[in-house]
Write a protein that holds these residues in place. Structure first.
Motif, PDB file in Angstrom:
ATOM      1  N   TYR A  26      -4.959  -0.873  -7.626  1.00 31.48           N
ATOM      2  CA  TYR A  26      -3.765  -0.850  -8.622  1.00 31.48           C
ATOM      3  C   TYR A  26      -2.418  -0.809  -8.597  1.00 31.48           C
ATOM      4  O   TYR A  26      -1.533  -0.931  -7.494  1.00 31.48           O
ATOM      5  N   ARG A  27      -1.479  -1.317  -8.944  1.00 30.72           N
ATOM      6  CA  ARG A  27      -0.416  -1.453  -8.863  1.00 30.72           C
ATOM      7  C   ARG A  27       0.492  -0.859 -10.177  1.00 30.72           C
ATOM      8  O   ARG A  27       0.374  -0.211 -11.230  1.00 30.72           O
ATOM      9  N   LEU A  28       1.379   0.838  -9.433  1.00 27.67           N
ATOM     10  CA  LEU A  28       2.544   1.613 -10.231  1.00 27.67           C
ATOM     11  C   LEU A  28       3.963   0.487 -10.414  1.00 27.67           C
ATOM     12  O   LEU A  28       4.088  -0.078  -9.604  1.00 27.67           O
ATOM     13  N   LYS A  29       4.672   1.193 -11.651  1.00 25.40           N
ATOM     14  CA  LYS A  29       5.840   0.792 -12.399  1.00 25.40           C
ATOM     15  C   LYS A  29       6.292   1.924 -12.794  1.00 25.40           C
ATOM     16  O   LYS A  29       6.655   1.946 -13.650  1.00 25.40           O
ATOM     17  N   ASP A  35      16.372   1.042  -8.576  1.00 26.76           N
ATOM     18  CA  ASP A  35      15.648   0.208  -8.530  1.00 26.76           C
ATOM     19  C   ASP A  35      15.113   0.184  -9.396  1.00 26.76           C
ATOM     20  O   ASP A  35      13.729   0.334  -8.720  1.00 26.76           O
ATOM     21  N   PHE A  36      14.613  -0.366 -10.653  1.00 30.06           N
ATOM     22  CA  PHE A  36      13.782  -0.308 -11.636  1.00 30.06           C
ATOM     23  C   PHE A  36      13.024  -1.201 -11.562  1.00 30.06           C
ATOM     24  O   PHE A  36      11.665  -1.715 -11.681  1.00 30.06           O
ATOM     25  N   SER A  37      12.823  -2.408 -10.242  1.00 31.25           N
ATOM     26  CA  SER A  37      11.623  -2.980 -10.456  1.00 31.25           C
ATOM     27  C   SER A  37      10.699  -3.132  -8.813  1.00 31.25           C
ATOM     28  O   SER A  37       9.720  -3.012  -8.587  1.00 31.25           O
ATOM     29  N   VAL A  38      11.103  -1.424  -8.359  1.00 31.94           N
ATOM     30  CA  VAL A  38      10.042  -1.127  -7.670  1.00 31.94           C
ATOM     31  C   VAL A  38       8.436  -1.266  -8.178  1.00 31.94           C
ATOM     32  O   VAL A  38       8.290  -0.219  -9.179  1.00 31.94           O
ATOM     33  N   GLU A  39       7.800  -1.151  -7.392  1.00 31.35           N
ATOM     34  CA  GLU A  39       6.373  -1.473  -7.930  1.00 31.35           C
ATOM     35  C   GLU A  39       5.147  -1.105  -6.958  1.00 31.35           C
ATOM     36  O   GLU A  39       6.076  -1.232  -5.184  1.00 31.35           O
ATOM     37  N   LEU A  40       4.514  -0.166  -6.455  1.00 34.28           N
ATOM     38  CA  LEU A  40       3.593   0.356  -5.650  1.00 34.28           C
ATOM     39  C   LEU A  40       2.034  -0.083  -6.010  1.00 34.28           C
ATOM     40  O   LEU A  40       1.881   0.501  -7.023  1.00 34.28           O
ATOM     41  N   ALA A  41       2.041  -0.160  -4.380  1.00 35.62           N
ATOM     42  CA  ALA A  41       0.268  -0.414  -4.406  1.00 35.62           C
ATOM     43  C   ALA A  41      -0.641   0.509  -4.265  1.00 35.62           C
ATOM     44  O   ALA A  41      -0.386   1.003  -2.797  1.00 35.62           O
ATOM     45  N   VAL A  42      -1.625   0.726  -4.564  1.00 38.67           N
ATOM     46  CA  VAL A  42      -2.416   2.195  -4.314  1.00 38.67           C
ATOM     47  C   VAL A  42      -3.990   1.404  -4.520  1.00 38.67           C
ATOM     48  O   VAL A  42      -4.047   1.174  -5.604  1.00 38.67           O
ATOM     49  N   THR A  43      -4.447   1.227  -2.893  1.00 35.12           N
ATOM     50  CA  THR A  43      -6.211   1.386  -2.918  1.00 35.12           C
ATOM     51  C   THR A  43      -6.638   2.271  -3.415  1.00 35.12           C
ATOM     52  O   THR A  43      -6.611   3.622  -1.823  1.00 35.12           O
ATOM     53  N   VAL A  90     -10.477   8.655  -1.754  1.00 34.68           N
ATOM     54  CA  VAL A  90      -9.832   7.793  -0.013  1.00 34.68           C
ATOM     55  C   VAL A  90      -8.670   7.150  -1.440  1.00 34.68           C
ATOM     56  O   VAL A  90      -9.426   6.129  -1.825  1.00 34.68           O
ATOM     57  N   TRP A  91      -7.638   7.270  -1.250  1.00 35.54           N
ATOM     58  CA  TRP A  91      -6.470   6.649  -1.905  1.00 35.54           C
ATOM     59  C   TRP A  91      -5.677   5.650  -0.777  1.00 35.54           C
ATOM     60  O   TRP A  91      -4.758   6.802   0.378  1.00 35.54           O
ATOM     61  N   ILE A  92      -4.891   5.163  -0.475  1.00 29.40           N
ATOM     62  CA  ILE A  92      -4.205   4.334   0.284  1.00 29.40           C
ATOM     63  C   ILE A  92      -2.667   3.073  -0.210  1.00 29.40           C
ATOM     64  O   ILE A  92      -3.362   2.539  -1.322  1.00 29.40           O
ATOM     65  N   ALA A  93      -2.161   4.546   0.085  1.00 27.20           N
ATOM     66  CA  ALA A  93      -0.660   3.795  -0.048  1.00 27.20           C
ATOM     67  C   ALA A  93      -0.231   2.969  -0.072  1.00 27.20           C
ATOM     68  O   ALA A  93       0.555   2.786   1.486  1.00 27.20           O
ATOM     69  N   GLU A  94       0.295   1.677  -0.038  1.00 25.64           N
ATOM     70  CA  GLU A  94       1.470   0.898   0.644  1.00 25.64           C
ATOM     71  C   GLU A  94       2.905   1.366   0.230  1.00 25.64           C
ATOM     72  O   GLU A  94       3.640   0.767  -1.425  1.00 25.64           O
ATOM     73  N   HIS A  98       6.220  -3.349   1.482  1.00 29.20           N
ATOM     74  CA  HIS A  98       5.220  -3.995   2.191  1.00 29.20           C
ATOM     75  C   HIS A  98       2.988  -4.082   1.673  1.00 29.20           C
ATOM     76  O   HIS A  98       3.190  -4.050   0.466  1.00 29.20           O
ATOM     77  N   GLY A  99       2.701  -4.513   2.071  1.00 25.36           N
ATOM     78  CA  GLY A  99       1.429  -5.544   1.742  1.00 25.36           C
ATOM     79  C   GLY A  99       1.333  -5.865  -0.044  1.00 25.36           C
ATOM     80  O   GLY A  99       2.117  -6.731   0.467  1.00 25.36           O
ATOM     81  N   LEU A 100       0.535  -5.295  -0.461  1.00 28.46           N
ATOM     82  CA  LEU A 100       0.474  -5.449  -1.704  1.00 28.46           C
ATOM     83  C   LEU A 100       1.715  -5.526  -2.804  1.00 28.46           C
ATOM     84  O   LEU A 100       1.695  -5.106  -3.766  1.00 28.46           O
ATOM     85  N   SER A 101       2.547  -4.178  -2.222  1.00 25.29           N
ATOM     86  CA  SER A 101       3.338  -4.112  -2.838  1.00 25.29           C
ATOM     87  C   SER A 101       4.466  -4.860  -2.538  1.00 25.29           C
ATOM     88  O   SER A 101       5.626  -5.259  -2.110  1.00 25.29           O
ATOM     89  N   PRO A 102       4.881  -5.271  -4.027  1.00 23.38           N
ATOM     90  CA  PRO A 102       5.673  -7.091  -3.644  1.00 23.38           C
ATOM     91  C   PRO A 102       7.183  -6.350  -3.674  1.00 23.38           C
ATOM     92  O   PRO A 102       7.555  -5.136  -3.534  1.00 23.38           O
ATOM     93  N   ARG A 103       8.288  -7.127  -2.981  1.00 21.25           N
ATOM     94  CA  ARG A 103       9.632  -7.176  -2.182  1.00 21.25           C
ATOM     95  C   ARG A 103      10.278  -6.158  -3.726  1.00 21.25           C
ATOM     96  O   ARG A 103      10.626  -7.649  -4.645  1.00 21.25           O
ATOM     97  N   ASN A 104      11.389  -5.051  -3.827  1.00 19.81           N
ATOM     98  CA  ASN A 104      12.104  -4.483  -4.703  1.00 19.81           C
ATOM     99  C   ASN A 104      13.135  -5.149  -4.894  1.00 19.81           C
ATOM    100  O   ASN A 104      13.342  -6.023  -3.711  1.00 19.81           O
TER     101      ASN A 104
END
Length: 333
Positions: A26-29, A35-43, A90-94, A98-104
């Motif tokens: 999943y990609r959370l916004k 910084d509203f560009s932040v997106e977080l990948a959670v597996t 199990v949930w793995i946050a990045e 980092h990783g699948l989370s794009p650079r903000n």
């Protein structure tokens, strides 16, 4: 695209089967930080064919210069798959960038304060929406410090936490940085770089924003503190009472057992255990900063201890579990 959450935009980026495991990314916004560009990948890892069966949630946070692969290799090996196969959700946050989370947009200025104030609460809220059971949080190195900051700052509610695990997490004591000219020089040098290269520094596969290093200098300098301009996270830890497991490696020169114990002792948790991984405590080797979780011996004697902790099996802290002779009771894998 329809959001996978009612809280904020969440996109299901992929849903794959990895052998006996199901992997949903999943990609959370959350849009909750400046910084509203932040997106977080959670597996999310589960058992294939049992995607709707959810045990107690476990949220894993990687350390610096790292990503989700610290917990979960492409071949399906790691603490994350081990816990998924044991029945945990199990949930793995990045972390951002980092990783699948794009650079903000403000990647260069990312900090633990950002993780603690904005990212961890968003991750907690999303996981709770998917699984309302209290979650276990496990953090390695900087991931553990981020958890300490989130709890000490009061950003991460204790009510939703089943237990906390800190692995190789410590605040170092670099006394030379207490000398103002040395700290100033280090700050000026760091400001020349937008990022610190994990590959060049041989620290890991990811880069780190220079903001993390500058923040660390603020903690270490004369009259510095573990906190931000608004809150003293270190003092706030004295109000944190969630069950706590702290793990240190006797061969860890980056976060020594003594430094890890210093952070451990700041918590007020009555249900807590400090585990030092070394030959003197009955383990196969003196584990270093990475080996404590990523090594064949760790699979055999550390992972089962973590699983039993999460399942509620507790034992007295090692420094209390000693006979009259003062000899520590050997660890039982």
């Amino acid at each position: 695209m329809q959001s996978s959450s009612k809280l904020f935009p969440v996109a299901l980026m992929s849903a794959e089967l990895r052998g006996d495991l199901s992997e949903d990314v999943y990609r959370l916004k959350p849009g909750n930080s400046p910084d509203f560009s932040v997106e977080l990948a959670v597996t999310r890892l589960g058992l294939a064919g049992q995607e709707d069966v959810r045990g107690e949630p476990v949220i894993l946070l990687h350390g610096s210069f790292s990503n989700r692969r610290f917990w979960y290799s492409p071949g399906g090996i790691g603490l994350a798959p081990y816990l998924a196969r044991a029945g945990f959700d199990v949930w793995i946050a990045e972390m951002r960038g980092h990783g699948l989370s794009p650079r903000n947009l403000a990647y260069r200025h990312n900090s633990v304060a950002d993780y603690a104030r904005y990212d961890l609460p968003a991750i907690a809220a999303f996981v709770a929406e998917q699984n309302p059971l209290p979650a276990h949080w496990l953090g390695h190195s900087l991931g553990g410090l981020s958890l300490a900051a989130g709890l000490g700052g009061g950003y991460l509610p204790q009510a939703g936490i089943a237990s906390l695990g800190l692995f190789g997490a410590a605040l170092g004591r670099h006394w030379l940085l207490k000398v103002p000219p040395i700290e100033w020089s280090a700050r000026l040098l760091l400001k020349r770089f937008p990022v610190l290269s994990g590959s060049r520094l041989k620290r890991g596969p990811e880069d780190e924003p220079v903001g993390i290093a500058l923040e660390t200098l603020r903690w270490q300098r004369l009259f510095g503190r573990f906190g931000d301009v608004e809150r003293d996270w270190w003092a706030g830890l004295q109000q944190v009472t969630v069950p706590l497991l702290a793990v240190a490696g006797e061969g860890d020169v980056q976060c020594t057992p003594q430094a890890c114990r210093g952070l451990f002792e700041q918590f007020a948790a009555p249900d807590r255990e400090f585990l030092s991984l070394g030959r003197g405590q009955g383990f196969q080797q003196d584990y270093d900063h990475v080996q404590m979780l990523v090594s064949k011996p760790a699979q055999e004697e550390v992972w089962p201890r973590v699983r039993r902790w999460l399942e509620g099996e507790r034992q007295a802290p090692r420094h209390e579990a000693q006979g009259q002779s003062g000899a520590a009771i050997p660890a039982v894998p």
